[in-house]
Structures are given as structure tokens and as C-alpha cells.
Design a protein around this motif. Structure first.
Motif, PDB file in Angstrom:
ATOM      1  N   ALA A   1      -0.945   6.033   6.413  1.00 51.75           N
ATOM      2  CA  ALA A   1      -2.412   6.037   6.434  1.00 51.75           C
ATOM      3  C   ALA A   1      -2.995   4.673   6.798  1.00 51.75           C
ATOM      4  O   ALA A   1      -4.108   4.341   6.385  1.00 51.75           O
ATOM      5  N   GLN A   2      -2.288   3.892   7.600  1.00 52.72           N
ATOM      6  CA  GLN A   2      -2.808   2.596   8.032  1.00 52.72           C
ATOM      7  C   GLN A   2      -4.178   2.741   8.716  1.00 52.72           C
ATOM      8  O   GLN A   2      -5.082   1.936   8.454  1.00 52.72           O
ATOM      9  N   PRO A   3      -4.377   3.760   9.572  1.00 51.97           N
ATOM     10  CA  PRO A   3      -5.709   3.911  10.176  1.00 51.97           C
ATOM     11  C   PRO A   3      -6.811   4.151   9.141  1.00 51.97           C
ATOM     12  O   PRO A   3      -7.934   3.662   9.305  1.00 51.97           O
ATOM     13  N   THR A   4      -6.509   4.849   8.074  1.00 53.46           N
ATOM     14  CA  THR A   4      -7.493   5.089   7.016  1.00 53.46           C
ATOM     15  C   THR A   4      -7.873   3.777   6.346  1.00 53.46           C
ATOM     16  O   THR A   4      -9.052   3.538   6.046  1.00 53.46           O
ATOM     17  N   VAL A   5      -6.905   2.917   6.115  1.00 50.48           N
ATOM     18  CA  VAL A   5      -7.185   1.597   5.545  1.00 50.48           C
ATOM     19  C   VAL A   5      -8.082   0.810   6.495  1.00 50.48           C
ATOM     20  O   VAL A   5      -9.103   0.243   6.095  1.00 50.48           O
ATOM     21  N   MET A   6      -7.739   0.795   7.770  1.00 48.40           N
ATOM     22  CA  MET A   6      -8.484   0.012   8.751  1.00 48.40           C
ATOM     23  C   MET A   6      -9.868   0.571   9.051  1.00 48.40           C
ATOM     24  O   MET A   6     -10.729  -0.156   9.554  1.00 48.40           O
ATOM     25  N   ASN A   7     -10.096   1.839   8.736  1.00 48.81           N
ATOM     26  CA  ASN A   7     -11.445   2.395   8.942  1.00 48.81           C
ATOM     27  C   ASN A   7     -12.492   1.604   8.175  1.00 48.81           C
ATOM     28  O   ASN A   7     -13.624   1.449   8.640  1.00 48.81           O
TER      29      ASN A   7
ATOM     30  N   THR B   1      -6.948  -5.878  15.200  1.00 50.13           N
ATOM     31  CA  THR B   1      -5.573  -5.507  14.895  1.00 50.13           C
ATOM     32  C   THR B   1      -5.395  -5.698  13.403  1.00 50.13           C
ATOM     33  O   THR B   1      -5.596  -6.805  12.887  1.00 50.13           O
ATOM     34  N   GLY B   2      -5.079  -4.607  12.727  1.00 48.96           N
ATOM     35  CA  GLY B   2      -4.903  -4.648  11.289  1.00 48.96           C
ATOM     36  C   GLY B   2      -3.452  -4.451  10.915  1.00 48.96           C
ATOM     37  O   GLY B   2      -2.783  -3.541  11.437  1.00 48.96           O
ATOM     38  N   PHE B   3      -2.963  -5.308  10.058  1.00 47.87           N
ATOM     39  CA  PHE B   3      -1.603  -5.216   9.536  1.00 47.87           C
ATOM     40  C   PHE B   3      -1.707  -4.778   8.081  1.00 47.87           C
ATOM     41  O   PHE B   3      -2.424  -5.393   7.297  1.00 47.87           O
ATOM     42  N   VAL B   4      -1.006  -3.717   7.738  1.00 47.21           N
ATOM     43  CA  VAL B   4      -1.061  -3.151   6.396  1.00 47.21           C
ATOM     44  C   VAL B   4       0.345  -3.175   5.814  1.00 47.21           C
ATOM     45  O   VAL B   4       1.267  -2.575   6.379  1.00 47.21           O
ATOM     46  N   ALA B   5       0.518  -3.895   4.705  1.00 51.18           N
ATOM     47  CA  ALA B   5       1.813  -3.913   4.014  1.00 51.18           C
ATOM     48  C   ALA B   5       2.035  -2.509   3.466  1.00 51.18           C
ATOM     49  O   ALA B   5       1.288  -2.053   2.608  1.00 51.18           O
ATOM     50  N   SER B   6       3.051  -1.830   3.982  1.00 51.88           N
ATOM     51  CA  SER B   6       3.194  -0.392   3.741  1.00 51.88           C
ATOM     52  C   SER B   6       4.522  -0.019   3.109  1.00 51.88           C
ATOM     53  O   SER B   6       5.580  -0.502   3.517  1.00 51.88           O
TER      54      SER B   6
ATOM     55  N   VAL C   1       0.852  -1.185   0.000  1.00 53.77           N
ATOM     56  CA  VAL C   1       0.000   0.000   0.000  1.00 53.77           C
ATOM     57  C   VAL C   1       0.895   1.245   0.000  1.00 53.77           C
ATOM     58  O   VAL C   1       1.870   1.330   0.734  1.00 53.77           O
ATOM     59  N   GLY C   2       0.552   2.170  -0.858  1.00 51.80           N
ATOM     60  CA  GLY C   2       1.369   3.368  -1.015  1.00 51.80           C
ATOM     61  C   GLY C   2       2.393   3.218  -2.122  1.00 51.80           C
ATOM     62  O   GLY C   2       3.109   4.151  -2.447  1.00 51.80           O
ATOM     63  N   ALA C   3       2.453   2.039  -2.709  1.00 45.42           N
ATOM     64  CA  ALA C   3       3.328   1.790  -3.875  1.00 45.42           C
ATOM     65  C   ALA C   3       2.442   1.202  -4.970  1.00 45.42           C
ATOM     66  O   ALA C   3       1.850   1.939  -5.737  1.00 45.42           O
ATOM     67  N   GLU C   4       2.275  -0.144  -4.993  1.00 45.61           N
ATOM     68  CA  GLU C   4       1.465  -0.782  -6.040  1.00 45.61           C
ATOM     69  C   GLU C   4      -0.035  -0.774  -5.736  1.00 45.61           C
ATOM     70  O   GLU C   4      -0.850  -0.963  -6.628  1.00 45.61           O
ATOM     71  N   VAL C   5      -0.406  -0.609  -4.476  1.00 44.68           N
ATOM     72  CA  VAL C   5      -1.804  -0.707  -4.043  1.00 44.68           C
ATOM     73  C   VAL C   5      -2.275   0.651  -3.532  1.00 44.68           C
ATOM     74  O   VAL C   5      -1.594   1.281  -2.720  1.00 44.68           O
ATOM     75  N   THR C   6      -3.438   1.094  -4.017  1.00 46.89           N
ATOM     76  CA  THR C   6      -3.995   2.380  -3.561  1.00 46.89           C
ATOM     77  C   THR C   6      -4.680   2.212  -2.209  1.00 46.89           C
ATOM     78  O   THR C   6      -5.009   1.092  -1.791  1.00 46.89           O
ATOM     79  N   ILE C   7      -4.934   3.317  -1.552  1.00 50.85           N
ATOM     80  CA  ILE C   7      -5.669   3.290  -0.284  1.00 50.85           C
ATOM     81  C   ILE C   7      -7.048   2.675  -0.509  1.00 50.85           C
ATOM     82  O   ILE C   7      -7.508   1.850   0.292  1.00 50.85           O
ATOM     83  N   GLU C   8      -7.716   3.032  -1.597  1.00 50.54           N
ATOM     84  CA  GLU C   8      -9.055   2.498  -1.872  1.00 50.54           C
ATOM     85  C   GLU C   8      -9.028   0.980  -2.083  1.00 50.54           C
ATOM     86  O   GLU C   8      -9.913   0.262  -1.601  1.00 50.54           O
TER      87      GLU C   8
END
Length: 153
Positions: free
Chosen positions: A105-111, A94-99, A53-60
């Protein structure tokens, strides 16, 4: 309105959850507490979007993955608990986001996951949460989510 009614209203159809693919339990009930292992955003047997996320994957795209993780978790819980009505309270996600480096913006993803839990379960869905950035996740998934819940006594 029941949990199943709410899922139907949202157009969410649960499936029978597959078994563990390793030496672990997908869920563990200890007294009235349920621990749910990390859940991936599988659709069938595939991750729809892979990458960082933030490279190949968008927040959406990551938010859609987080939402799919929760749908899969609902399926897992319905299978293992015999239904979702036994859940008294969602305690913690607990959310893990590949960043990517510098992505914050991990909290935005987990929202997306948190919002869905509250939308389906109402006040029983209000929970504590951590959103953690990591360098990589299994199968290249952008998001993995685990949970702790409390069952009705």
C-alpha cells in the motif's frame, strides 16, 4: 488566494528549514528546475513515529509522516527559494516507504503527500509520482520524500 493564504487556511505554519546534515545540498536549482533531496518527517529534531509500515507503523501513521515530509519540504523550499510563489509546477514526487514483506500500500501512504501538494498549490501541484517500498530508511523513519519542481521563468 496565495500559497501562504492556503497554508494559513489549512493551519500549516512553516518554519525556517535547517541546513543539510551531510555533504549534499537540500535543494539544487538548475535553470528552472529544482531538485529537492530526500525529506524526512522531522518535528523539531525528532521523528515522531519510527519503524516499518505494515509491521510497527500503521498506514494512518505513515500517511501522517508523509504529510509532515511535505510540510518540511514546503519550509525547505520557502527558505531556499525565498518563497513558494516562484513554483510554477510540481513535476514529480518520489516517496520511499519502509515496508514490511508483503506490504503493497505504498501508493496509499503517498496519497497523503500528493493530496496536500494539490490542496496547497491547486493545478500547479498536480505531479507525477513513484511510491517505492524499501527495507529501511534513515533514522528509522517510515517515509522519505524527494521532489522535482519547475520555477516560473
Amino acid at each position: 488566494m496565495t500559497i501562504n493564504d492556503q497554508l494559513t487556511k489549512l493551519g500549516i505554519e512553516l518554519s525556517t528549514a535547517p541546513g543539510a546534515k551531510g555533504s549534499y545540498l537540500p535543494t539544487l536549482v538548475a535553470d528552472s528546475i529544482v531538485y529537492v533531496s530526500g525529506t524526512l518527517p522531522l518535528v523539531g529534531d525528532a521523528i515522531q513515529v519510527t519503524g516499518i509500515v505494515g509491521a510497527e507503523v500503521t498506514i494512518e501513521e505513515a500517511q501522517a509522516a508523509a504529510r509532515q515530509c511535505m510540510i518540511n519540504m514546503f519550509s525547505r523550499l520557502a527558505t531556499d527559494l525565498g518563497g513558494l510563489e516562484r513554483i510554477a509546477q510540481w513535476v514529480k514526487l518520489t516517496g520511499f516507504v519502509a515496508s514490511a514483506p508483503g506490504f503493497t500500500a505504498q501508493p496509499t501512504v503517498m496519497n497523503a503527500a500528493s493530496d496536500l501538494v494539490v490542496e496547497v498549490f491547486g493545478d500547479r501541484g498536480r505531479h507525477t509520482r513513484s511510491a517505492v517500498g524499501v527495507s529501511a530508511l534513515p533514522l528509522g523513519t517510515p517515509v522519505e520524500i524527494e521532489a522535482i519542481l519547475r520555477l516560473e521563468a
